[in-house]
Design an enzyme around this catalytic site. Structure first.
Site, short mmCIF file in Angstrom:
data_model
loop_
_atom_site.label_atom_id
_atom_site.label_comp_id
_atom_site.label_asym_id
_atom_site.label_seq_id
_atom_site.Cartn_x
_atom_site.Cartn_y
_atom_site.Cartn_z
N LYS A 1 0.83 -1.22 0.00
CA LYS A 1 0.00 0.00 0.00
C LYS A 1 0.86 1.27 0.00
CE LYS A 1 -0.98 -0.36 4.92
NZ LYS A 1 0.27 0.27 5.35
N ARG B 1 -7.50 2.22 10.17
CA ARG B 1 -7.14 0.82 10.27
C ARG B 1 -8.16 0.03 11.08
NH1 ARG B 1 -1.16 1.53 9.31
NH2 ARG B 1 -0.20 -0.50 9.45
N ARG C 1 12.26 -7.53 3.34
CA ARG C 1 12.33 -6.10 2.98
C ARG C 1 13.51 -5.44 3.70
NH1 ARG C 1 7.25 -2.15 3.80
NH2 ARG C 1 7.38 -2.73 5.99
N ARG D 1 13.57 -3.06 9.35
CA ARG D 1 12.74 -2.42 10.38
C ARG D 1 12.47 -3.43 11.50
NH1 ARG D 1 7.74 0.27 7.11
NH2 ARG D 1 6.65 -0.64 8.88
N ARG E 1 1.45 -8.39 13.41
CA ARG E 1 0.80 -7.34 12.59
C ARG E 1 -0.26 -7.96 11.69
NH1 ARG E 1 5.70 -4.70 9.64
NH2 ARG E 1 4.29 -3.06 8.94
P1 AMP Z 1 2.80 1.18 8.63
O1 AMP Z 1 4.09 1.75 8.17
O2 AMP Z 1 1.61 1.83 7.98
O3 AMP Z 1 2.76 -0.33 8.53
O4 AMP Z 1 2.67 1.51 10.20
C1 AMP Z 1 3.66 1.10 11.12
C2 AMP Z 1 3.08 1.07 12.52
O5 AMP Z 1 2.60 2.38 12.87
C3 AMP Z 1 1.89 0.15 12.71
O6 AMP Z 1 2.27 -1.21 12.94
C4 AMP Z 1 1.24 0.79 13.95
O7 AMP Z 1 1.94 0.47 15.13
C5 AMP Z 1 1.43 2.28 13.67
N1 AMP Z 1 0.30 2.82 12.91
C6 AMP Z 1 0.32 3.30 11.63
N2 AMP Z 1 -0.91 3.71 11.24
C7 AMP Z 1 -1.73 3.46 12.29
C8 AMP Z 1 -3.12 3.63 12.51
N3 AMP Z 1 -3.94 4.11 11.57
N4 AMP Z 1 -3.62 3.26 13.72
C9 AMP Z 1 -2.83 2.77 14.69
N5 AMP Z 1 -1.51 2.56 14.54
C10 AMP Z 1 -0.96 2.91 13.36
#
Ligand code: AMP
Length: 213
Positions: free
Chosen positions: A13, A84, A123, A156, A167
């Site tokens: 995404k 989310r 990754r 990461r 996740r």
């Molecule tokens: P991402 O890079 O979008 O996978 O986000 C990395 C991490 O940031 C996630 O595993 C969550 O811990 C936090 N995070 C990102 N977006 C959200 C959201 N909309 N709600 C809650 N936690 C978020």
């Protein structure tokens, strides 16, 4: 256009959101990027969100709402990784509703769990510019060095296998009600997220032009 890009971690995404924001010439808003930046700066917010991110858990809605409310001032945008869960989707409607606005489209990148685990565990990300690589499909020219800016590549913390599984579980448990929410509104667009990024993007574009007619 106000678009949500929704998909499991590792569904691509983020990559598609960047391509789509270039194509539509609209701002991309990624909460994951905002949180990572705060963690890097060591700000109060960064300290509060770090433990959730490290464990692969969602940051509490209360913190998310506070941050997102400050990001939605543009006329058009692509939301990458937000909302989310259902409560975030409802809050988003409230925030936009106060401005007389609404989401036009929620694009769901549909992809198999095993592909996700493979993508995320292999990754690697550039420390300097954030470019993404994959140990098999997008190998840097030089080991552990970014092709773009020569920065060092790293894995990461939340791309380690245990965290990926967590996740994925979090995603599965929250996604159904969120998808149902946008399906009921009639603005859910499901796109097959398998294959390379150009194929996926071509699917998104062709669906976009269909949904405009
Ligand atoms: P991402 O890079 O979008 O996978 O986000 C990395 C991490 O940031 C996630 O595993 C969550 O811990 C936090 N995070 C990102 N977006 C959200 C959201 N909309 N709600 C809650 N936690 C978020």
């Amino acid at each position: 256009m106000k678009v949500i890009l929704f998909g499991a971690p590792g569904s691509g995404k983020g990559t598609q959101a960047v391509m789509l924001s270039d194509f539509l010439r609209v701002k991309r808003i990624s909460l994951g990027d905002i949180f990572r930046e705060e963690v890097k700066k060591g700000s109060d917010l960064g300290i509060q969100v770090k433990s959730f991110m490290d464990k692969g858990e969602l940051v509490p809605d209360e913190l998310v709402h506070r941050v997102i409310a400050q990001c939605l001032n543009d006329e058009n945008f692509i939301l990458d990784g937000y909302p989310r869960n259902l409560s975030q989707a409802q809050e988003l409607d409230v925030i936009l509703g106060k401005k007389g606005k609404a989401i036009d489209l929620c694009i769901y990148l549909d992809i198999d769990g095993q592909i996700i685990i493979d993508r995320l565990s292999k990754r690697r990300v550039c420390k300097k510019c954030g470019a993404n690589y994959h140990l098999e499909n997008m190998i840097p020219k030089e080991d552990n060095v970014c092709d773009v800016c020569q920065g060092e590549l790293f894995q990461r913390d939340d791309d380690k296998i245990d965290v990926i599984k967590k996740r994925w579980e979090v995603f599965i448990s929250r996604s159904q009600e969120l998808l149902a929410f946008y399906e009921q509104k009639g603005n859910l667009l499901k796109v097959d997220g398998s294959g390379n990024k150009d194929n996926v993007f071509a699917r998104i574009k062709s669906n976009l032009s269909c949904s405009k007619h």
